[in-house]
Design an enzyme around this catalytic site. Sequence first.
Site, PDB file in Angstrom:
ATOM      1  N   GLU A 230       0.860  -1.166  -0.157  1.00 44.13           N
ATOM      2  CA  GLU A 230       0.015  -0.044   0.002  1.00 44.13           C
ATOM      3  C   GLU A 230       0.949   1.246  -0.077  1.00 44.13           C
ATOM      4  O   GLU A 230       1.520   1.411   1.078  1.00 44.13           O
ATOM      5  CB  GLU A 230      -0.916   0.141   1.299  1.00 44.13           C
ATOM      6  CG  GLU A 230      -1.890  -1.313   1.566  1.00 44.13           C
ATOM      7  CD  GLU A 230      -3.070  -0.865   0.393  1.00 44.13           C
ATOM      8  OE1 GLU A 230      -3.113   0.107  -0.389  1.00 44.13           O
ATOM      9  OE2 GLU A 230      -4.180  -1.958   0.276  1.00 44.13           O
ATOM     10  N   CYS A 264      -2.308   9.109   2.498  1.00 44.78           N
ATOM     11  CA  CYS A 264      -1.811   8.507   1.069  1.00 44.78           C
ATOM     12  C   CYS A 264      -3.008   8.815   0.039  1.00 44.78           C
ATOM     13  O   CYS A 264      -2.434   9.228  -1.167  1.00 44.78           O
ATOM     14  CB  CYS A 264      -1.782   7.068   1.121  1.00 44.78           C
ATOM     15  SG  CYS A 264      -3.222   6.218   1.947  1.00 44.78           S
TER      16      CYS A 264
HETATM   17  P1  NAD Z   1       8.437   4.992   4.611  1.00 44.60           P
HETATM   18  O1  NAD Z   1       8.437   4.033   3.527  1.00 44.60           O
HETATM   19  O2  NAD Z   1       9.705   5.791   4.830  1.00 44.60           O
HETATM   20  O3  NAD Z   1       8.213   4.092   5.821  1.00 44.60           O
HETATM   21  C1  NAD Z   1       7.220   3.281   6.158  1.00 44.60           C
HETATM   22  C2  NAD Z   1       7.669   2.088   7.289  1.00 44.60           C
HETATM   23  O4  NAD Z   1       8.975   1.538   6.486  1.00 44.60           O
HETATM   24  C3  NAD Z   1       8.277   2.735   8.351  1.00 44.60           C
HETATM   25  O5  NAD Z   1       7.698   1.652   9.314  1.00 44.60           O
HETATM   26  C4  NAD Z   1       9.673   2.741   8.158  1.00 44.60           C
HETATM   27  O6  NAD Z   1      10.444   2.755   9.535  1.00 44.60           O
HETATM   28  C5  NAD Z   1      10.021   1.334   7.407  1.00 44.60           C
HETATM   29  N1  NAD Z   1      11.078   1.453   6.476  1.00 44.60           N
HETATM   30  C6  NAD Z   1      11.696   2.449   5.927  1.00 44.60           C
HETATM   31  N2  NAD Z   1      13.082   2.227   5.220  1.00 44.60           N
HETATM   32  C7  NAD Z   1      12.709   0.863   5.370  1.00 44.60           C
HETATM   33  C8  NAD Z   1      13.752  -0.123   5.084  1.00 44.60           C
HETATM   34  N3  NAD Z   1      14.725   0.025   4.239  1.00 44.60           N
HETATM   35  N4  NAD Z   1      13.582  -1.383   5.513  1.00 44.60           N
HETATM   36  C9  NAD Z   1      12.457  -1.831   6.219  1.00 44.60           C
HETATM   37  N5  NAD Z   1      11.706  -0.759   6.704  1.00 44.60           N
HETATM   38  C10 NAD Z   1      11.796   0.228   6.283  1.00 44.60           C
HETATM   39  O7  NAD Z   1       7.135   5.932   4.403  1.00 44.60           O
HETATM   40  P2  NAD Z   1       6.638   7.202   5.188  1.00 44.60           P
HETATM   41  O8  NAD Z   1       7.314   8.235   4.718  1.00 44.60           O
HETATM   42  O9  NAD Z   1       6.956   6.991   6.891  1.00 44.60           O
HETATM   43  O10 NAD Z   1       5.154   7.179   4.970  1.00 44.60           O
HETATM   44  C11 NAD Z   1       4.514   7.878   4.221  1.00 44.60           C
HETATM   45  C12 NAD Z   1       4.217   7.242   2.737  1.00 44.60           C
HETATM   46  O11 NAD Z   1       3.432   6.119   3.026  1.00 44.60           O
HETATM   47  C13 NAD Z   1       3.462   7.957   1.905  1.00 44.60           C
HETATM   48  O12 NAD Z   1       4.126   7.738   0.629  1.00 44.60           O
HETATM   49  C14 NAD Z   1       2.220   7.575   2.185  1.00 44.60           C
HETATM   50  O13 NAD Z   1       1.475   7.924   0.631  1.00 44.60           O
HETATM   51  C15 NAD Z   1       2.063   6.313   2.082  1.00 44.60           C
HETATM   52  N6  NAD Z   1       1.108   5.519   2.659  1.00 44.60           N
HETATM   53  C16 NAD Z   1       0.340   4.774   2.029  1.00 44.60           C
HETATM   54  C17 NAD Z   1      -0.870   4.264   2.409  1.00 44.60           C
HETATM   55  C18 NAD Z   1      -1.766   3.213   1.435  1.00 44.60           C
HETATM   56  O14 NAD Z   1      -2.681   2.651   2.197  1.00 44.60           O
HETATM   57  N7  NAD Z   1      -1.561   3.318   0.327  1.00 44.60           N
HETATM   58  C19 NAD Z   1      -1.333   4.713   3.752  1.00 44.60           C
HETATM   59  C20 NAD Z   1      -0.438   5.746   4.529  1.00 44.60           C
HETATM   60  C21 NAD Z   1       0.616   6.066   3.864  1.00 44.60           C
END
Ligand code: NAD
Length: 458
Positions: A230, A264
Amino acid sequence: MTDTVKSINPATGQTIREFDTISDEQLNQKIEQTHEAFLDWKQRSFDERGALIRKVGELLAANKDRLARLATDEMGKPIAQGPGELDLCKGICDYSADNAADMLADETRDLPGGRALVSHQPIGVIFGIQPWNFPFYQVVRYTIANLMAGNTVLLKHAPNVWGCAEALEDIFREAGVPENVFNVLYIHDAQASQVTEHPRVRGVTFTGSAATGRKIAADAGQHLKKTVLELGSNDAFLVLEDADIDKAVDACVTGRINNNGQTCVAAKRFVVVDAVYDKFRDAYVEKMKQVEFGDPSDKNTALGPLAREDLRDKLHAQVKESVANGATCTIGGEVPDVEGFFYPTTVLENVRPGMPAYDGELFGPVASLIRAKDEADAIRIANDSVYGLGGGIFSKDEDRAVRLARDHFDTGMVSINGYFIAQPNLPFGGVKDSGHGREHGGFGMREFVNSKSLMIAQ
Ligand code: NAD
């Protein structure tokens, strides 16, 4: 090796708490315990699981003010918006408890020379990696669906909301959900691979940015584990010439600033046909201008800070790059000289391909206004994106809007004449770089089951 992770209040920049991470050895032990819990949990009836899940929902609702406060402190959500997130969580618990038995019931099929059954069986431990923006809802949506399906669940939450993760674990315990059916892992991002590759872990569900999603999916693919992804988006909201402009403006402001612009499925690009562009723009800019940022713990605040300093810096860099490439900054666009990670409501015009405001995802209160020639041009612009999560259409001709949404919008969800968020009974998810798989509506419960064919000779 263990370490500590800080939870920082984004409205003040002050550290609220520190959490200890767990060692690789403790992590392996948690995974094994979650697998052991699966062996019992999968045998419980839907009624038994449902009763516990309903109780989780009741407790989330009963504690909504306390939990909303925690989200405000850890990620800056305006306090007035927190309780709604917890109500949605309760709705998901109730919907899943009410519908799992039907959605996952055995199905009979024809079979030459016999009869056949299709049975949707749980598969084991499901690993969730989740973002901070809806710190309770993100966890509840995959956890509840998987628990109802008979799987057990691990959570690696975003490090800035580990207090919310801990509060959720307490709620599950208080509801009577057996030990280790839902386990929070206080681990660094770098330890996530160890979980994904563990043989006891049977699926990985990730919500977050497309950039991280790529890495998680590659890692899971390496170990042939199924994923649900997602991811982000830059959802387009189309305003057609026959739109109710007042209604469109209201929904487009809410859709942009709700949750401090960090949703999102937020409305991010506003594609307005030439005939009503100026009228929409004038009213929209005026309304965005009236939204002032402020203390998120004040119930009158509609716009709080961004969740982390680096996210505010990234957003500002995207605005500056868009302006450097020819966009016009009509309002906002400056980092305020105040404590905390605030960013003002910002409207960009003359937004074109090649700019972050057109091609990328702006995760904050920044609106991209794009002028389209007509309906065909508007839908072309909407679909001119690597993403495909949600979007919207404003037109007084509902049949026209439904046709356009159904037949031409290349996204997983479309709002018509309003701005809607996730619903427990409707599928939620995207196409293209917004990911794959679906949450909610019964679809989430079937993502990590083994749909097994039983062929019985007569
Ligand atoms: P992010 O990808 O930076 O982090 C998300 C999660 O992944 C966090 O728990 C983070 O600690 C972890 N993470 C980051 N790098 C990692 C790695 N290399 N290995 C393992 N885990 C890792 O995202 P963010 O900036 O925190 O969140 C915002 C993003 O999420 C936006 O793009 C938003 O649109 C998206 N989002 C999507 C939905 C959906 O349902 N489609 C819902 C909410 C947020």
